[in-house]
Design an enzyme around this catalytic site. Structure first.
Site, mmCIF file in Angstrom:
data_model
loop_
_atom_site.group_PDB
_atom_site.id
_atom_site.type_symbol
_atom_site.label_atom_id
_atom_site.label_comp_id
_atom_site.label_asym_id
_atom_site.label_seq_id
_atom_site.Cartn_x
_atom_site.Cartn_y
_atom_site.Cartn_z
ATOM 1 N N HIS A 116 96.360 108.506 22.930
ATOM 2 C CA HIS A 116 95.973 109.303 24.097
ATOM 3 C C HIS A 116 95.352 110.601 23.592
ATOM 4 C CE1 HIS A 116 98.265 106.763 26.974
ATOM 5 N NE2 HIS A 116 99.023 106.562 25.907
ATOM 6 N N LEU A 117 94.052 110.758 23.825
ATOM 7 C CA LEU A 117 93.358 111.958 23.373
ATOM 8 C C LEU A 117 93.201 113.001 24.479
ATOM 9 C CD1 LEU A 117 90.665 110.362 21.027
ATOM 10 C CD2 LEU A 117 92.915 111.287 20.442
ATOM 11 N N ARG A 118 93.549 112.634 25.699
ATOM 12 C CA ARG A 118 93.728 113.572 26.826
ATOM 13 C C ARG A 118 92.466 114.252 27.345
ATOM 14 N NH1 ARG A 118 98.422 111.347 28.128
ATOM 15 N NH2 ARG A 118 100.247 112.122 27.005
ATOM 16 N N HIS B 8 99.825 97.615 29.652
ATOM 17 C CA HIS B 8 101.077 98.359 29.771
ATOM 18 C C HIS B 8 101.915 97.591 30.781
ATOM 19 C CE1 HIS B 8 103.406 102.275 30.428
ATOM 20 N NE2 HIS B 8 103.813 101.508 31.430
ATOM 21 N N HIS C 199 102.790 98.548 23.249
ATOM 22 C CA HIS C 199 104.110 99.135 22.956
ATOM 23 C C HIS C 199 105.318 98.252 23.348
ATOM 24 C CE1 HIS C 199 103.536 100.261 27.134
ATOM 25 N NE2 HIS C 199 102.840 101.351 26.860
ATOM 26 N N ASN D 205 107.765 106.264 26.966
ATOM 27 C CA ASN D 205 107.755 105.101 27.835
ATOM 28 C C ASN D 205 106.945 103.981 27.186
ATOM 29 O OD1 ASN D 205 108.195 103.531 30.102
ATOM 30 N ND2 ASN D 205 106.434 104.350 31.206
ATOM 31 N N ASP E 262 100.883 104.994 19.996
ATOM 32 C CA ASP E 262 101.002 105.486 21.371
ATOM 33 C C ASP E 262 101.106 107.009 21.361
ATOM 34 O OD1 ASP E 262 101.163 105.605 24.122
ATOM 35 O OD2 ASP E 262 103.196 104.795 24.273
ATOM 36 N N HIS F 250 101.868 116.257 24.858
ATOM 37 C CA HIS F 250 102.070 117.072 26.058
ATOM 38 C C HIS F 250 102.243 118.518 25.633
ATOM 39 C CE1 HIS F 250 102.550 113.666 28.809
ATOM 40 N NE2 HIS F 250 103.353 113.110 27.927
ATOM 41 N N GLY G 7 106.438 110.745 26.495
ATOM 42 C CA GLY G 7 105.439 110.629 25.443
ATOM 43 C C GLY G 7 105.728 111.502 24.239
#
Length: 423
Positions: free
Chosen positions: A61-63, A177, A230, A275, A302, A306, A321
């Site tokens: 996740h590179l956001r 997912h 995951h 998660n 994963d 945050h 996360g």
């Protein structure tokens, strides 16, 4: 960058052998012993460190766009470089969600401008990841690693079937997912002994494996290339093992944290919350068994950064996360390879070979190939200090743990995208 990497220990065909690597114009020109640097080429002494093909992580996740206060494509890919990765696949839970080509292009533009390593985005399966209507899969297909609604399970079997049929037609992967919202019941850690002892609401294992079972039947029906994100439960591993045996086109991944920790290791700290959650000791053993027999195809981090505030609210209220790009290889090497549980050859498959074969990203360490490689000092220990991460995220269950395997250098297309400073 034209250079000669001297005194390398190259991993190939199940073992290490000494050699030098000549790199020019972004490619490996020669791998041999006693090479000399070409005129004008830099010479880098690796001091017998281990050289591997650049790793591939199919789940990060590179956001960006939308949540750059958590991570940016620049910081996330620098973190990946430091972890030995040459290729990462970026999940679509962004703002805007890449569910059309125009929205995907917003992300692609930042990738082209800022990425330190190769980034392959996923397109969303459904519009806005809401599960109500299919995204524009056809328009996005040439530009994406596959399709995923990661962060959310596709709740409707009919919607997933329609997505699989379209993905099959387009020759793309569905990376799922798996999470049945009807079974969550407000849970936020594994429904096990720790949750009961400390008054926490648990997430049952069936919320994961139940949807995997549904999807495996749909994958068998549609012939879609199906990848399970995951995996965390023993039932999931068994379902996937049996599906492979009957010819379903399925692969799966698990994360380093599920292989090292279980719910017995939980602390009242947001850095242990992700998660799916850390499961039981038996689930962890099943995941390791899946690595050994080939049921679990690859390790993916994963990586899910945050803000510090979002992870400061304890197990119940912290965001889901943890980050993992800068610790993944060392964690698995330390806890599985050094004790003799997992072979080095299998580790390289899990971090490179299997993902390269399934997703088509990543190249072998061979003459004529792009110089995508990573160098590790396997004998050097370090203590995980999140404040030293290149990622903007700091939450990791590995904080304070001593691990072996320091990344000395990562190259992408012959360019050094990470190099440890000499001390």
């Amino acid at each position: 960058m034209n250079c000669l990497l001297k005194n390398a220990m190259l991993f190939a065909e199940g073992g290490f052998r000494p050699g030098d690597i000549s790199v020019a114009e972004g490619r490996i020109v020669s791998i041999s012993g006693g090479l000399s640097a070409a005129p004008g080429a830099a010479s880098i002494d690796l001091h017998h460190a281990a050289v591997f093909p650049g790793f591939v992580d199919v789940h990060v996740h590179l956001r960006e766009p939308g949540f750059s206060y958590k991570e940016t494509i620049r910081t996330g890919t620098l973190s990946a470089a430091r972890g030995g990765y040459a290729h990462v696949c970026a999940m679509p839970n962004l703002d805007p969600v890449p569910d059309t080509l125009a929205r995907l292009e917003e992300q692609l533009a930042v990738i082209r401008r800022d990425a330190a390593v190769n980034v392959h985005p996923y397109g969303a399966v459904t519009c806005g990841e809401k599960g109500e209507a299919l995204a524009d899969l056809e328009a996005m297909a040439p530009h994406v690693a596959g399709f995923s609604d990661d962060g959310r399970g596709v709740q409707s079997g009919e919607m997933m079937r329609a997505a699989m049929l379209e993905a099959k037609r387009l020759g793309k992967i569905i990376a799922a997912h798996c999470e049945d919202n009807n079974l969550l019941r407000g849970g936020y850690i594994h429904d096990g002994a720790y949750a009961r002892a400390h008054g926490h609401r648990g997430i049952c294992s069936e919320s994961e494996w139940g949807q995997i079972a549904r999807d495996l039947e749909l994958a068998a029906e549609t012939g879609c290339k199906y990848h399970v994100c995951h995996v965390s439960t023993k039932e999931s591993v068994d379902l996937i093992r049996r599906a492979k045996a009957r010819g379903v086109d399925v692969t799966c991944e698990t994360g380093p944290h599920y292989l090292v920790f279980c719910d017995e290791d939980l602390q009242e700290d947001g850095r242990f919350k992700m998660n799916p959650p850390l499961r039981s000791r038996e689930d962890r053993a099943a995941l390791i068994g899946g690595l050994l027999d080939g049921t679990v195809d690859m390790i993916a981090t994963d990586h899910a950064p945050h803000s510090a505030e979002e992870k400061s609210r304890g197990l119940e209220k912290s965001a889901m996360g943890v980050v993992g790009l800068e610790t993944a290889f060392a964690a698995v090497y330390t806890h599985l390879v050094k004790p003799g549980i997992l072979s080095m050859g299998r580790l390289v498959e899990l971090f490179h070979g299997s993902a390269a074969k399934r997703f088509g990203f990543g190249t072998p360490l061979a003459e004529g190939q792009p110089a995508d490689l990573t160098v590790f000092d396997l004998n050097k220990p370090f203590v995980v200090d999140p404040e030293q991460f290149l990622s903007m995220g700091r939450a990791t269950p590995f904080s304070g743990m001593e691990l072996y395997g320091v990344c000395k250098l990562t190259m992408v297309a012959g360019k050094a995208v990470w190099q440890e400073e000499k001390r």
